[in-house]
Design a protein around this motif. Structure first.
Motif, PDB file in Angstrom:
ATOM      1  N   PRO A   1      23.660 -17.575 -10.824  1.00 13.12           N
ATOM      2  CA  PRO A   1      22.384 -18.178 -10.911  1.00 13.12           C
ATOM      3  C   PRO A   1      22.370 -19.501 -11.375  1.00 13.12           C
ATOM      4  N   MET A   2      21.300 -20.311 -11.571  1.00 12.36           N
ATOM      5  CA  MET A   2      21.354 -21.492 -12.197  1.00 12.36           C
ATOM      6  C   MET A   2      21.709 -21.261 -13.722  1.00 12.36           C
TER       7      MET A   2
ATOM      8  N   ALA B   1       9.479 -19.966 -10.968  1.00 14.06           N
ATOM      9  CA  ALA B   1      10.797 -20.380 -11.612  1.00 14.06           C
ATOM     10  C   ALA B   1      12.109 -20.631 -10.795  1.00 14.06           C
ATOM     11  N   VAL B   2      12.665 -21.690 -11.044  1.00 18.23           N
ATOM     12  CA  VAL B   2      13.768 -22.259 -10.337  1.00 18.23           C
ATOM     13  C   VAL B   2      15.138 -21.298 -10.821  1.00 18.23           C
ATOM     14  N   LEU B   3      15.646 -20.546  -9.836  1.00 17.84           N
ATOM     15  CA  LEU B   3      16.586 -19.529 -10.240  1.00 17.84           C
ATOM     16  C   LEU B   3      18.004 -19.923  -9.719  1.00 17.84           C
TER      17      LEU B   3
ATOM     18  N   THR C   1      20.722 -25.978   3.826  1.00 16.38           N
ATOM     19  CA  THR C   1      19.954 -27.059   3.373  1.00 16.38           C
ATOM     20  C   THR C   1      19.977 -27.096   1.871  1.00 16.38           C
ATOM     21  N   GLU C   2      20.495 -28.473   1.365  1.00 19.02           N
ATOM     22  CA  GLU C   2      20.404 -28.504  -0.007  1.00 19.02           C
ATOM     23  C   GLU C   2      19.095 -28.417  -0.683  1.00 19.02           C
ATOM     24  N   GLY C   3      19.220 -28.059  -1.985  1.00 16.65           N
ATOM     25  CA  GLY C   3      17.972 -27.717  -2.610  1.00 16.65           C
ATOM     26  C   GLY C   3      18.137 -26.829  -3.543  1.00 16.65           C
ATOM     27  N   VAL C   4      16.908 -26.291  -4.337  1.00 10.90           N
ATOM     28  CA  VAL C   4      17.217 -25.305  -5.314  1.00 10.90           C
ATOM     29  C   VAL C   4      15.946 -24.129  -4.893  1.00 10.90           C
ATOM     30  N   TYR C   5      16.362 -22.997  -5.227  1.00 12.24           N
ATOM     31  CA  TYR C   5      15.564 -21.635  -4.956  1.00 12.24           C
ATOM     32  C   TYR C   5      14.820 -21.151  -6.008  1.00 12.24           C
ATOM     33  N   ALA C   6      13.415 -21.076  -5.909  1.00 14.45           N
ATOM     34  CA  ALA C   6      12.672 -20.730  -6.955  1.00 14.45           C
ATOM     35  C   ALA C   6      11.978 -19.326  -6.616  1.00 14.45           C
TER      36      ALA C   6
END
Length: 140
Positions: A79-80, A58-60, A47-52
């Motif tokens: 990492p981002m 904190a978005v990582l 699934t698309e998204g960001v992982y915190a």
């Protein structure tokens, strides 16, 4: 977990971490544990998204850098941004590894490995515990 002596932007007492996290989350995030392979919710998630960070939000990582390593844990090739995580030499269990922690709160995320031959833009595999992160949807 190794104490780095570093002050983090998000700092709570041990009791406050225990109140905020489930027992399993606390064991991995604050005590450096590891979830069993192929049991976490994100190891095979596309699934698309960001992982915190599950401890401090904190978005990582981003789904764009997530790849199938078939190791049983979510894997990212970067990492981002480099300052979102910190790296700690880990010599536990009789091996030399590099632990990855959240740079905002110092919580254990997993480990980073190099030289494994994956067809990714970097030579790294960030092997992250699902229980250490939470996926958040991004606007399309």
């Amino acid at each position: 977990m190794h104490d780095t002596g570093r002050q983090y932007p998000v700092t709570l007492t041990d009791d406050q971490w225990r109140e905020r996290l489930t027992a399993a989350e606390y064991q991995v995030l604050r005590k450096g544990g590891t979830e069993r392979a192929f049991t976490g919710e994100y190891w095979d998630d596309h699934t698309e998204g960001v992982y915190a960070c599950r401890a401090c939000d904190a978005v990582l990582f981003r789904s764009a850098e997530k790849f199938d390593s078939h190791c049983g844990w979510p894997s990212f090739w970067a990492p981002m941004a480099g300052d979102r995580v910190e790296y700690i030499e880990d010599t536990t269990l009789g091996m030399r590894r590099v632990e990855v922690r959240c740079a905002a709160c110092g919580s254990h995320l997993g480990h980073v490995f190099e030289g494994e031959g994956y067809d990714t833009p970097t030579d790294q595999r960030f092997c992250i515990n699902s229980i250490s992160i939470r996926r958040e949807a991004t606007d399309s």
